[in-house]
Design a protein around this motif. Sequence first.
Motif, PDB file in Angstrom:
ATOM      1  N   GLN A  43     -13.866   5.323  -4.087  1.00 41.41           N
ATOM      2  CA  GLN A  43     -14.568   6.018  -3.012  1.00 41.41           C
ATOM      3  C   GLN A  43     -15.785   6.748  -3.560  1.00 41.41           C
ATOM      4  OE1 GLN A  43     -11.859   8.577  -0.906  1.00 41.41           O
ATOM      5  NE2 GLN A  43     -10.206   7.072  -0.946  1.00 41.41           N
ATOM      6  N   ARG A  44     -16.829   6.764  -2.737  1.00 42.06           N
ATOM      7  CA  ARG A  44     -18.016   7.544  -3.078  1.00 42.06           C
ATOM      8  C   ARG A  44     -17.743   8.998  -2.747  1.00 42.06           C
ATOM      9  NH1 ARG A  44     -22.708   9.309  -0.493  1.00 42.06           N
ATOM     10  NH2 ARG A  44     -21.928   8.433   1.460  1.00 42.06           N
ATOM     11  N   THR A  45     -17.791   9.854  -3.749  1.00 38.26           N
ATOM     12  CA  THR A  45     -17.450  11.267  -3.573  1.00 38.26           C
ATOM     13  C   THR A  45     -18.662  12.181  -3.551  1.00 38.26           C
ATOM     14  OG1 THR A  45     -17.132  11.485  -5.974  1.00 38.26           O
ATOM     15  CG2 THR A  45     -15.193  10.977  -4.631  1.00 38.26           C
ATOM     16  N   GLY A  46     -19.855  11.662  -3.763  1.00 39.89           N
ATOM     17  CA  GLY A  46     -21.046  12.512  -3.734  1.00 39.89           C
ATOM     18  C   GLY A  46     -22.175  11.893  -4.531  1.00 39.89           C
ATOM     19  N   TYR A  55     -18.805   7.658  -7.864  1.00 39.19           N
ATOM     20  CA  TYR A  55     -17.578   7.062  -7.367  1.00 39.19           C
ATOM     21  C   TYR A  55     -16.383   7.600  -8.136  1.00 39.19           C
ATOM     22  CZ  TYR A  55     -20.069   3.740  -4.447  1.00 39.19           C
ATOM     23  OH  TYR A  55     -20.858   3.176  -3.475  1.00 39.19           O
ATOM     24  N   GLU A  56     -15.277   7.696  -7.437  1.00 35.94           N
ATOM     25  CA  GLU A  56     -14.045   8.184  -8.036  1.00 35.94           C
ATOM     26  C   GLU A  56     -12.911   7.224  -7.716  1.00 35.94           C
ATOM     27  OE1 GLU A  56     -11.188  12.191  -7.976  1.00 35.94           O
ATOM     28  OE2 GLU A  56     -13.185  12.191  -7.039  1.00 35.94           O
ATOM     29  N   ASN A  57     -12.018   7.048  -8.685  1.00 37.82           N
ATOM     30  CA  ASN A  57     -10.881   6.155  -8.526  1.00 37.82           C
ATOM     31  C   ASN A  57      -9.647   6.990  -8.195  1.00 37.82           C
ATOM     32  OD1 ASN A  57      -9.005   4.172  -8.561  1.00 37.82           O
ATOM     33  ND2 ASN A  57      -9.237   3.638 -10.729  1.00 37.82           N
ATOM     34  N   GLY A 235     -19.363  -6.432  -3.103  1.00 33.63           N
ATOM     35  CA  GLY A 235     -18.313  -6.195  -4.071  1.00 33.63           C
ATOM     36  C   GLY A 235     -18.777  -5.327  -5.222  1.00 33.63           C
ATOM     37  N   LEU A 236     -20.100  -5.153  -5.363  1.00 33.92           N
ATOM     38  CA  LEU A 236     -20.602  -4.282  -6.405  1.00 33.92           C
ATOM     39  C   LEU A 236     -20.644  -2.846  -5.909  1.00 33.92           C
ATOM     40  CD1 LEU A 236     -23.547  -6.437  -7.740  1.00 33.92           C
ATOM     41  CD2 LEU A 236     -21.270  -6.181  -8.706  1.00 33.92           C
ATOM     42  N   PRO A 237     -20.193  -1.882  -6.722  1.00 29.47           N
ATOM     43  CA  PRO A 237     -20.212  -0.494  -6.271  1.00 29.47           C
ATOM     44  C   PRO A 237     -21.620   0.058  -6.227  1.00 29.47           C
ATOM     45  CG  PRO A 237     -19.512  -0.639  -8.558  1.00 29.47           C
ATOM     46  CD  PRO A 237     -19.621  -2.042  -8.053  1.00 29.47           C
ATOM     47  N   GLY A 238     -21.813   1.085  -5.426  1.00 26.61           N
ATOM     48  CA  GLY A 238     -23.073   1.794  -5.410  1.00 26.61           C
ATOM     49  C   GLY A 238     -23.905   1.601  -4.177  1.00 26.61           C
ATOM     50  N   ARG A 239     -23.454   0.813  -3.209  1.00 26.64           N
ATOM     51  CA  ARG A 239     -24.233   0.569  -2.009  1.00 26.64           C
ATOM     52  C   ARG A 239     -23.601   1.296  -0.832  1.00 26.64           C
ATOM     53  NH1 ARG A 239     -27.740  -3.414  -0.560  1.00 26.64           N
ATOM     54  NH2 ARG A 239     -27.227  -4.589  -2.433  1.00 26.64           N
ATOM     55  N   GLU A 249     -19.242   2.363   3.589  1.00 33.28           N
ATOM     56  CA  GLU A 249     -19.417   2.368   2.158  1.00 33.28           C
ATOM     57  C   GLU A 249     -18.820   1.140   1.504  1.00 33.28           C
ATOM     58  OE1 GLU A 249     -17.721   5.883   0.653  1.00 33.28           O
ATOM     59  OE2 GLU A 249     -18.545   7.162   2.200  1.00 33.28           O
ATOM     60  N   GLU A 250     -19.391   0.781   0.385  1.00 45.30           N
ATOM     61  CA  GLU A 250     -18.731  -0.158  -0.505  1.00 45.30           C
ATOM     62  C   GLU A 250     -17.816   0.689  -1.385  1.00 45.30           C
ATOM     63  OE1 GLU A 250     -17.148  -2.629  -2.933  1.00 45.30           O
ATOM     64  OE2 GLU A 250     -18.226  -3.212  -1.149  1.00 45.30           O
ATOM     65  N   VAL A 251     -16.545   0.632  -1.141  1.00 44.32           N
ATOM     66  CA  VAL A 251     -15.588   1.511  -1.816  1.00 44.32           C
ATOM     67  C   VAL A 251     -14.726   0.707  -2.759  1.00 44.32           C
ATOM     68  CG1 VAL A 251     -15.504   3.285  -0.062  1.00 44.32           C
ATOM     69  CG2 VAL A 251     -14.076   1.291   0.190  1.00 44.32           C
ATOM     70  N   GLY A 252     -15.318  -0.084  -3.584  1.00 48.16           N
ATOM     71  CA  GLY A 252     -14.480  -0.833  -4.499  1.00 48.16           C
ATOM     72  C   GLY A 252     -15.254  -1.426  -5.650  1.00 48.16           C
ATOM     73  N   ALA A 253     -14.525  -1.677  -6.686  1.00 50.87           N
ATOM     74  CA  ALA A 253     -15.065  -2.437  -7.782  1.00 50.87           C
ATOM     75  C   ALA A 253     -15.155  -3.886  -7.331  1.00 50.87           C
ATOM     76  CB  ALA A 253     -14.171  -2.282  -9.003  1.00 50.87           C
ATOM     77  N   PRO A 254     -15.685  -4.777  -8.165  1.00 50.34           N
ATOM     78  CA  PRO A 254     -15.737  -6.179  -7.758  1.00 50.34           C
ATOM     79  C   PRO A 254     -14.385  -6.679  -7.282  1.00 50.34           C
ATOM     80  CG  PRO A 254     -17.005  -5.854  -9.754  1.00 50.34           C
ATOM     81  CD  PRO A 254     -16.345  -4.542  -9.440  1.00 50.34           C
ATOM     82  N   ASP A 255     -14.403  -7.462  -6.221  1.00 52.63           N
ATOM     83  CA  ASP A 255     -13.186  -7.910  -5.564  1.00 52.63           C
ATOM     84  C   ASP A 255     -12.357  -8.765  -6.519  1.00 52.63           C
ATOM     85  OD1 ASP A 255     -11.241  -8.743  -3.895  1.00 52.63           O
ATOM     86  OD2 ASP A 255     -12.550  -9.836  -2.505  1.00 52.63           O
TER      87      ASP A 255
END
Length: 275
Positions: A43-46, A55-57, A235-239, A249-255
């Motif tokens: 998840q994007r936390t800030g 992002y935080e796991n 599937g890439l984080p950061g978007r 949000e894109e809330v994941g590492a590569p699928d």
Amino acid sequence: MAVFVDGGFFLKRLRHVFPEVDHTDPIAVADLIHGHALRHRYQRTGRDERQRDVYENYDLYRVFFYDCPPLEKKMHWPISGRAIDFGKSPEAIFRKALHDELRRKRKVALRLGHLINTVSWKLHDNALRNMRRGERTFADLTDSDFTIDTSQKGVDMRLGLDVAALSYKRLVQQIVLVVGDSDFVPAAKLARREGIDVILDPLGISVHDHLYEHTDGVRTPERFTKKARQVQNVGLPGRVIRRGGEDVEEVGAPDPSAPPRRKRRPRRPDPSRPA
């Protein structure tokens, strides 16, 4: 973090949101449900001091899937009188196989309610409307104009009890509700009063105002939106996509279920070019 999935709602949205998945394959659907819950861990936390997404796991406590066993009664069609065994229907076979697959999944708890004993035939709204307009008569009706009328019991109660137990015992810090109606508002309110972060995932549909009011945010993994499938490198984080006043949000590492990407071979040096 715990993920609560309303099985009836998820399966209804399956064909619209996940058209690339075979909705008749219980193994594929079970993998999709499990993977959907796992993506909520990231998840994007800030943002940091350079305004980059952070992002935080989150640790996954458990995935709760709520559904009902399929109808297995033997009845007769209302017009033709032909016998029908609902226990041998494709829907019943699929549901039972799906439940078996979910029982084998890591960190998945299957919660089953029950169907009421009173089952009857119900006339489709379109057929009833045509009869009221005089466009059709009773003699024109066929078996396809009727559907089975039944309802499930105990599903909402089981979800509410699980939310209350996790909240009172402080077993999780965050709860994700994959639901589409306001029946679960009391459970969400209780969890928030106990200091739990309650996130709503409506799978891309508009939800009732009560759900916005009594949750701490709306988040849908980017891969599960129509707009996201048009974006390259899904599937890439950061978007983060801003849509309708809310973050999708894109809330994941590569699928992990996606096929591995091809690695580009390094180019061979051209001897004719100077080093």
